[in-house]
Design a protein around this motif. Structure first.
Motif, PDB file in Angstrom:
ATOM      1  N   ILE A 126     -11.858  21.356 -12.182  1.00 21.92           N
ATOM      2  CA  ILE A 126     -12.963  20.768 -11.426  1.00 21.92           C
ATOM      3  C   ILE A 126     -12.674  20.965  -9.946  1.00 21.92           C
ATOM      4  O   ILE A 126     -11.503  21.125  -9.546  1.00 21.92           O
ATOM      5  N   PRO A 127     -13.704  20.971  -9.100  1.00 23.03           N
ATOM      6  CA  PRO A 127     -13.463  21.090  -7.663  1.00 23.03           C
ATOM      7  C   PRO A 127     -12.573  19.952  -7.162  1.00 23.03           C
ATOM      8  O   PRO A 127     -12.729  18.801  -7.589  1.00 23.03           O
ATOM      9  N   GLU A 128     -11.667  20.288  -6.293  1.00 28.84           N
ATOM     10  CA  GLU A 128     -10.746  19.277  -5.770  1.00 28.84           C
ATOM     11  C   GLU A 128     -11.524  18.250  -4.932  1.00 28.84           C
ATOM     12  O   GLU A 128     -12.167  18.608  -3.949  1.00 28.84           O
ATOM     13  N   PRO A 129     -11.486  16.965  -5.322  1.00 30.12           N
ATOM     14  CA  PRO A 129     -12.249  15.956  -4.573  1.00 30.12           C
ATOM     15  C   PRO A 129     -11.503  15.514  -3.314  1.00 30.12           C
ATOM     16  O   PRO A 129     -10.299  15.731  -3.163  1.00 30.12           O
ATOM     17  N   GLY A 130     -12.234  14.866  -2.430  1.00 24.29           N
ATOM     18  CA  GLY A 130     -11.591  14.176  -1.330  1.00 24.29           C
ATOM     19  C   GLY A 130     -10.837  12.963  -1.858  1.00 24.29           C
ATOM     20  O   GLY A 130     -11.142  12.445  -2.938  1.00 24.29           O
ATOM     21  N   ILE A 131      -9.845  12.510  -1.103  1.00 29.39           N
ATOM     22  CA  ILE A 131      -9.022  11.382  -1.538  1.00 29.39           C
ATOM     23  C   ILE A 131      -9.028  10.319  -0.450  1.00 29.39           C
ATOM     24  O   ILE A 131      -8.693  10.602   0.708  1.00 29.39           O
ATOM     25  N   TRP A 132      -9.420   9.113  -0.829  1.00 28.77           N
ATOM     26  CA  TRP A 132      -9.394   7.986   0.088  1.00 28.77           C
ATOM     27  C   TRP A 132      -8.340   6.988  -0.377  1.00 28.77           C
ATOM     28  O   TRP A 132      -8.094   6.834  -1.580  1.00 28.77           O
ATOM     29  N   ILE A 133      -7.726   6.321   0.573  1.00 29.44           N
ATOM     30  CA  ILE A 133      -6.804   5.237   0.272  1.00 29.44           C
ATOM     31  C   ILE A 133      -7.222   4.006   1.064  1.00 29.44           C
ATOM     32  O   ILE A 133      -7.944   4.111   2.061  1.00 29.44           O
ATOM     33  N   GLU A 134      -6.744   2.834   0.603  1.00 26.71           N
ATOM     34  CA  GLU A 134      -7.104   1.572   1.253  1.00 26.71           C
ATOM     35  C   GLU A 134      -5.863   0.718   1.510  1.00 26.71           C
ATOM     36  O   GLU A 134      -5.688  -0.348   0.908  1.00 26.71           O
ATOM     37  N   PRO A 135      -4.985   1.146   2.396  1.00 22.71           N
ATOM     38  CA  PRO A 135      -3.805   0.337   2.713  1.00 22.71           C
ATOM     39  C   PRO A 135      -4.164  -0.828   3.619  1.00 22.71           C
ATOM     40  O   PRO A 135      -4.941  -0.697   4.559  1.00 22.71           O
ATOM     41  N   GLY A 136      -3.634  -1.984   3.323  1.00 25.62           N
ATOM     42  CA  GLY A 136      -3.820  -3.153   4.178  1.00 25.62           C
ATOM     43  C   GLY A 136      -2.478  -3.718   4.571  1.00 25.62           C
ATOM     44  O   GLY A 136      -2.056  -3.643   5.723  1.00 25.62           O
ATOM     45  N   ARG A 137      -1.777  -4.266   3.571  1.00 27.30           N
ATOM     46  CA  ARG A 137      -0.463  -4.860   3.795  1.00 27.30           C
ATOM     47  C   ARG A 137       0.500  -3.874   4.480  1.00 27.30           C
ATOM     48  O   ARG A 137       1.236  -4.238   5.400  1.00 27.30           O
ATOM     49  N   SER A 138       0.484  -2.619   4.026  1.00 27.00           N
ATOM     50  CA  SER A 138       1.448  -1.654   4.556  1.00 27.00           C
ATOM     51  C   SER A 138       1.150  -1.258   5.992  1.00 27.00           C
ATOM     52  O   SER A 138       2.016  -0.712   6.681  1.00 27.00           O
ATOM     53  N   ILE A 139      -0.064  -1.531   6.476  1.00 27.34           N
ATOM     54  CA  ILE A 139      -0.392  -1.249   7.875  1.00 27.34           C
ATOM     55  C   ILE A 139      -0.041  -2.424   8.785  1.00 27.34           C
ATOM     56  O   ILE A 139       0.582  -2.244   9.828  1.00 27.34           O
ATOM     57  N   VAL A 140      -0.418  -3.643   8.382  1.00 27.44           N
ATOM     58  CA  VAL A 140      -0.231  -4.771   9.292  1.00 27.44           C
ATOM     59  C   VAL A 140       0.929  -5.692   8.915  1.00 27.44           C
ATOM     60  O   VAL A 140       1.408  -6.450   9.757  1.00 27.44           O
ATOM     61  N   GLY A 141       1.379  -5.645   7.651  1.00 20.56           N
ATOM     62  CA  GLY A 141       2.422  -6.573   7.219  1.00 20.56           C
ATOM     63  C   GLY A 141       3.692  -6.512   8.046  1.00 20.56           C
ATOM     64  O   GLY A 141       4.110  -7.517   8.650  1.00 20.56           O
ATOM     65  N   PRO A 142       4.349  -5.348   8.121  1.00 18.35           N
ATOM     66  CA  PRO A 142       5.606  -5.265   8.883  1.00 18.35           C
ATOM     67  C   PRO A 142       5.438  -5.475  10.379  1.00 18.35           C
ATOM     68  O   PRO A 142       6.420  -5.741  11.071  1.00 18.35           O
ATOM     69  N   ALA A 143       4.211  -5.362  10.880  1.00 13.06           N
ATOM     70  CA  ALA A 143       3.971  -5.509  12.319  1.00 13.06           C
ATOM     71  C   ALA A 143       3.789  -6.955  12.739  1.00 13.06           C
ATOM     72  O   ALA A 143       3.695  -7.248  13.935  1.00 13.06           O
ATOM     73  N   GLY A 144       3.749  -7.894  11.775  1.00 12.04           N
ATOM     74  CA  GLY A 144       3.453  -9.283  12.090  1.00 12.04           C
ATOM     75  C   GLY A 144       4.671 -10.182  12.101  1.00 12.04           C
ATOM     76  O   GLY A 144       5.624  -9.987  11.335  1.00 12.04           O
ATOM     77  N   TYR A 145       4.630 -11.186  12.976  1.00  5.03           N
ATOM     78  CA  TYR A 145       5.691 -12.188  13.104  1.00  5.03           C
ATOM     79  C   TYR A 145       5.022 -13.548  13.251  1.00  5.03           C
ATOM     80  O   TYR A 145       4.023 -13.685  13.955  1.00  5.03           O
ATOM     81  N   ASN A 146       5.569 -14.562  12.602  1.00  6.36           N
ATOM     82  CA  ASN A 146       5.135 -15.936  12.841  1.00  6.36           C
ATOM     83  C   ASN A 146       6.232 -16.671  13.589  1.00  6.36           C
ATOM     84  O   ASN A 146       7.384 -16.700  13.136  1.00  6.36           O
ATOM     85  N   LEU A 147       5.886 -17.242  14.721  1.00  6.69           N
ATOM     86  CA  LEU A 147       6.840 -18.004  15.525  1.00  6.69           C
ATOM     87  C   LEU A 147       6.592 -19.493  15.308  1.00  6.69           C
ATOM     88  O   LEU A 147       5.448 -19.958  15.395  1.00  6.69           O
ATOM     89  N   TYR A 148       7.649 -20.214  14.999  1.00  2.00           N
ATOM     90  CA  TYR A 148       7.584 -21.655  14.753  1.00  2.00           C
ATOM     91  C   TYR A 148       8.616 -22.365  15.612  1.00  2.00           C
ATOM     92  O   TYR A 148       9.686 -21.817  15.911  1.00  2.00           O
ATOM     93  N   THR A 149       8.320 -23.618  15.944  1.00  2.00           N
ATOM     94  CA  THR A 149       9.283 -24.457  16.656  1.00  2.00           C
ATOM     95  C   THR A 149       9.899 -25.459  15.679  1.00  2.00           C
ATOM     96  O   THR A 149       9.189 -26.114  14.908  1.00  2.00           O
TER      97      THR A 149
END
Length: 445
Positions: free
Chosen positions: A291-314
């Motif tokens: 079959i013709p090779e289709p386009g491929i989409w992905i939907e990353p969420g956690r892997s884009i923003v997860g490691p970039a986030g920090y929660n600061l607590y006192t």
């Protein structure tokens, strides 16, 4: 720069994240300065890290010469600011509610690069999507086919759509975040013939522009086999639909769910390794299926923003019980990060003023909410702490603020983006006045 290589206590913190005072810095900004300027609890994102991960995903597709979209799964964290960043990096987004869609609209995000998901989209939400000419609607069930057909007739419109299927593949992850198995609330089942019936219904209506097939097998997945399996399954479906219904699939959307590291015992692949395996699996299967090779989409969420986030607590109060780990209470908790209470999710936490300090005790980090289960960490090694110290919880960028609540009428925290040594408030901290802003007095008595 302080020398930390010989006694560095947490390998999720890079040596260049320790400044000359020995403090943790995020995006080139001292975490203690952030806590002082914006208050705590505070959610902080390293924007450069978000951009870098988007680029790494895009590079995989470019290297494999595949028509693609890296569609940020914004349920992980939705805000005007993050949509602006994704747009700057020529990304795509998926939204799952009218609220997320309205946020994207307010951010000026190009609507032709928006996909609208959801297993029970309301008429109002679909009208909003059609009014703003959303680029793709992923149809989830027969009710939605009927509702969307009626709205398209009423508005005299056409719209691009995909069909979400349940591929019968269960990811090795928490049962609450498995979405690809047969017994799921999401999508059309293959084995019972539902997916074929849905395709025929869509193809029979010229107002639907049928573009492809979508599947999502779960979240926080560490093994590539599940993704290879869903890639092969989607090609198999595409071949079947071409043979039986003369429909040629343009796009295979394999979803997201690429796992990240939260604690020492997590051993995920680099997210882009998952994508490379998916691309190669689709290419190989399409060639075999002729079959013709289709386009491929992905939907990353956690892997884009997860490691970039920090929660600061006192740090506030402390409770010591002989024979048990002490309770070390902080000024946040399940209201800004419910995942530990909901999923028994684990995180690592460091002392912001000295993340390289030697750990001297193991504590339970307790939140301030009136629930015994409000424990952010049940076993966290830390140096000696005092009331007023700032703790930095790592990798909190996904599904923390997004799932935040006002339980006990506590305000939700502020969110700050940092990049190139500068910080900017992108979501204001709620106030006590905000907690009663929508309340109305009862006047019928």
């Amino acid at each position: 720069m302080l020398k930390v290589e010989n006694y560095f206590m947490n390998d999720q913190i890079r040596p260049d994240q320790i400044n000359s005072q020995g403090h943790l810095q995020i995006g080139g900004v001292d975490s203690l300065t952030l806590a002082e300027q914006y208050g705590t609890p505070l959610v902080v994102y390293d924007v450069a890290q978000i951009r870098e991960q988007i680029h790494r995903f895009q590079a995989v597709f470019e290297a494999n010469h595949v028509q693609s979209e890296v569609s940020y799964a914004s349920k992980a964290f939705a805000a005007i600011a993050i949509y602006q960043v994704v747009n700057q990096e020529h990304g795509h987004i998926d939204v799952v509610s009218g609220g997320e869609l309205m946020t994207a609209i307010k951010a000026g995000f190009p609507m032709d690069r928006v996909t609208f998901h959801g297993n029970n989209k309301s008429e109002a939400e679909l009208r909003l999507a059609l009014d703003h000419q959303v680029g793709m609607i992923v149809i989830d069930n027969f009710y939605e086919i009927e509702l969307l057909s009626r709205l398209l007739d009423e508005l005299d419109l056409q719209t691009p759509v995909m069909l979400r299927i349940t591929p019968g593949i269960s990811a090795h992850t928490n049962e609450y975040i498995q979405t690809g198995q047969v017994d799921s609330k999401f999508g059309f089942d293959l084995g019972s013939g539902q997916a074929d019936q849905a395709l025929q219904a869509v193809l029979s209506n010229p107002r639907f522009q049928m573009k492809g097939i979508h599947a999502h097998i779960g979240s926080q997945i560490f093994e590539v086999a599940g993704f290879e399996g869903v890639a092969n399954k989607l090609v198999e479906v595409a071949k079947h639909w071409q043979s039986e219904f003369n429909y040629q699939t343009e796009i295979l959307n394999v979803g997201g769910g690429f796992g990240i590291r939260y604690v020492e015992n997590d051993h995920p692949l680099a997210p882009e390794e998952f994508v490379d395996a998916i691309v190669k699996a689709v290419k190989k299967a399409a060639k075999v299926a002729k079959i013709p090779e289709p386009g491929i989409w992905i939907e990353p969420g956690r892997s884009i923003v997860g490691p970039a986030g920090y929660n600061l607590y006192t740090v506030g109060s402390r409770k010591d019980i002989p024979g048990y780990n002490p309770f070390l209470s902080v000024d946040g908790g399940m209201g800004d990060n419910i995942r530990p209470a909901l999923y028994e999710a684990e995180y690592e936490t460091v002392l912001a003023k000295d993340p390289a300090a030697e750990n001297v005790e193991t504590v339970r980090i307790a939140g301030k909410y009136c629930e015994s289960g409000d424990i952010l960490s049940r076993s966290q090694a830390l140096p000696k702490t005092e009331p007023g110290d700032v703790l930095a919880m790592l990798d909190t960028g996904a599904y923390g603020f997004a799932m935040a609540s006002n339980y006990n009428r506590n305000p939700r925290p502020a969110v700050v983006f940092v990049e190139n040594g500068q910080s900017q408030l992108v979501i204001q901290r709620e106030t006590w006045e905000d907690m009663v802003r929508l309340d109305l007095p009862y006047e019928l008595n």
